[in-house]
Scaffold this motif. Structure first.
Motif, PDB file in Angstrom:
ATOM      1  N   GLU A 104      29.100  55.432  41.207  1.00 20.73           N
ATOM      2  CA  GLU A 104      30.537  55.534  41.499  1.00 20.73           C
ATOM      3  C   GLU A 104      30.824  56.758  42.364  1.00 20.73           C
ATOM      4  OE1 GLU A 104      32.735  55.370  37.828  1.00 20.73           O
ATOM      5  OE2 GLU A 104      31.925  53.400  37.333  1.00 20.73           O
ATOM      6  N   LYS A 105      30.180  57.872  42.053  1.00 18.32           N
ATOM      7  CA  LYS A 105      30.383  59.091  42.836  1.00 18.32           C
ATOM      8  C   LYS A 105      29.922  58.892  44.280  1.00 18.32           C
ATOM      9  CE  LYS A 105      29.287  64.005  42.935  1.00 18.32           C
ATOM     10  NZ  LYS A 105      28.581  65.117  42.296  1.00 18.32           N
ATOM     11  N   ILE A 106      28.749  58.286  44.444  1.00 17.56           N
ATOM     12  CA  ILE A 106      28.222  58.044  45.790  1.00 17.56           C
ATOM     13  C   ILE A 106      29.119  57.072  46.553  1.00 17.56           C
ATOM     14  CG2 ILE A 106      26.280  57.011  47.055  1.00 17.56           C
ATOM     15  CD1 ILE A 106      24.463  58.226  44.819  1.00 17.56           C
ATOM     16  N   ALA A 107      29.592  56.047  45.856  1.00 15.49           N
ATOM     17  CA  ALA A 107      30.488  55.079  46.505  1.00 15.49           C
ATOM     18  C   ALA A 107      31.771  55.748  46.976  1.00 15.49           C
ATOM     19  CB  ALA A 107      30.810  53.944  45.543  1.00 15.49           C
ATOM     20  N   SER A 108      32.323  56.646  46.168  1.00 17.19           N
ATOM     21  CA  SER A 108      33.558  57.321  46.584  1.00 17.19           C
ATOM     22  C   SER A 108      33.295  58.252  47.763  1.00 17.19           C
ATOM     23  CB  SER A 108      34.176  58.088  45.413  1.00 17.19           C
ATOM     24  OG  SER A 108      33.415  59.224  45.091  1.00 17.19           O
ATOM     25  N   LEU A 109      32.114  58.884  47.786  1.00 19.57           N
ATOM     26  CA  LEU A 109      31.774  59.746  48.920  1.00 19.57           C
ATOM     27  C   LEU A 109      31.648  58.948  50.215  1.00 19.57           C
ATOM     28  CD1 LEU A 109      29.125  62.130  47.316  1.00 19.57           C
ATOM     29  CD2 LEU A 109      31.420  62.733  48.082  1.00 19.57           C
ATOM     30  N   ILE A 110      31.104  57.744  50.098  1.00 21.39           N
ATOM     31  CA  ILE A 110      30.924  56.902  51.281  1.00 21.39           C
ATOM     32  C   ILE A 110      32.259  56.309  51.729  1.00 21.39           C
ATOM     33  CG2 ILE A 110      29.887  54.741  52.097  1.00 21.39           C
ATOM     34  CD1 ILE A 110      27.464  55.436  50.330  1.00 21.39           C
ATOM     35  N   SER A 111      33.112  55.968  50.773  1.00 19.66           N
ATOM     36  CA  SER A 111      34.361  55.299  51.126  1.00 19.66           C
ATOM     37  C   SER A 111      35.328  56.219  51.856  1.00 19.66           C
ATOM     38  CB  SER A 111      35.028  54.712  49.886  1.00 19.66           C
ATOM     39  OG  SER A 111      35.487  55.734  49.027  1.00 19.66           O
ATOM     40  N   LYS A 112      35.287  57.531  51.596  1.00 17.80           N
ATOM     41  CA  LYS A 112      36.206  58.461  52.274  1.00 17.80           C
ATOM     42  C   LYS A 112      36.020  58.458  53.786  1.00 17.80           C
ATOM     43  CE  LYS A 112      36.904  61.433  48.279  1.00 17.80           C
ATOM     44  NZ  LYS A 112      36.635  62.741  47.667  1.00 17.80           N
ATOM     45  N   PRO A 113      34.794  58.651  54.294  1.00 12.92           N
ATOM     46  CA  PRO A 113      34.631  58.610  55.753  1.00 12.92           C
ATOM     47  C   PRO A 113      34.939  57.226  56.343  1.00 12.92           C
ATOM     48  CG  PRO A 113      32.663  59.522  54.722  1.00 12.92           C
ATOM     49  CD  PRO A 113      33.562  59.048  53.638  1.00 12.92           C
ATOM     50  N   VAL A 114      34.615  56.175  55.593  1.00 11.80           N
ATOM     51  CA  VAL A 114      34.892  54.828  56.089  1.00 11.80           C
ATOM     52  C   VAL A 114      36.396  54.634  56.241  1.00 11.80           C
ATOM     53  CG1 VAL A 114      34.756  52.367  55.500  1.00 11.80           C
ATOM     54  CG2 VAL A 114      32.756  53.831  55.218  1.00 11.80           C
ATOM     55  N   LYS A 115      37.164  55.068  55.242  1.00  8.71           N
ATOM     56  CA  LYS A 115      38.626  54.970  55.322  1.00  8.71           C
ATOM     57  C   LYS A 115      39.158  55.800  56.483  1.00  8.71           C
ATOM     58  CE  LYS A 115      39.516  53.998  50.464  1.00  8.71           C
ATOM     59  NZ  LYS A 115      40.019  54.517  49.186  1.00  8.71           N
ATOM     60  N   SER A 116      38.577  56.979  56.681  1.00  8.69           N
ATOM     61  CA  SER A 116      39.006  57.851  57.766  1.00  8.69           C
ATOM     62  C   SER A 116      38.759  57.197  59.122  1.00  8.69           C
ATOM     63  CB  SER A 116      38.262  59.177  57.663  1.00  8.69           C
ATOM     64  OG  SER A 116      38.569  59.999  58.751  1.00  8.69           O
TER      65      SER A 116
END
Length: 135
Positions: free
Chosen positions: A106-118
């Motif tokens: 979950e932590k890794i997924a949230s880290l990846i999703s931030k740049p993708v959203k940006s």
């Protein structure tokens, strides 16, 4: 023709020797696996001693060899403290520690999703700008 037969015989002898060496290697690995299975508790004790002495990497190697879940989990916990989440995740998965591996996933997924959203937001802004310029 006699030359072809000679070459073929030499090739067969070479293959026979290669197979004999392969059998020796397989016998060695079989003995090694039997030793590990019969002595895994001793190896785990050694790994625990190394872990308690701070030699985390040697302990990890032993725990990986024996598949000692508790030891793998303790090494992974150290990796989390050292901000080595991907290394820790690998060990949690090998230790079948679902609870701790899911937290890291979950932590890794949230880290990846931030740049993708940006990036997605930036692309939307560029698209809007281009569309407004075309009108």
């Amino acid at each position: 023709r006699p030359h072809i037969v000679y070459v073929a015989c030499n090739a067969l002898v070479g293959i026979k020797n290669l197979l004999a060496q392969l059998v020796k290697v397989l016998v060695f690995f079989k003995k090694l696996l039997i030793y590990i299975c019969q002595n895994s508790h001793l190896l785990n004790r050694k790994g625990n001693v190394l872990f308690n002495q701070g030699d985390i990497e040697q302990a990890r190697r032993i725990f990986l060899t024996t598949g000692y879940s508790d030891g793998l989990t303790r090494v992974a916990d150290v990796y989390v403290d050292q901000n080595r989440e991907l290394d820790a995740l690998k060990l949690y998965i090998l230790a079948h520690n679902k609870r701790k591996s899911e937290v890291l996933l979950e932590k890794i997924a949230s880290l990846i999703s931030k740049p993708v959203k940006s990036v997605d937001n930036a692309l939307c802004r560029i698209k809007k700008k281009l569309l407004s310029e075309l009108q």
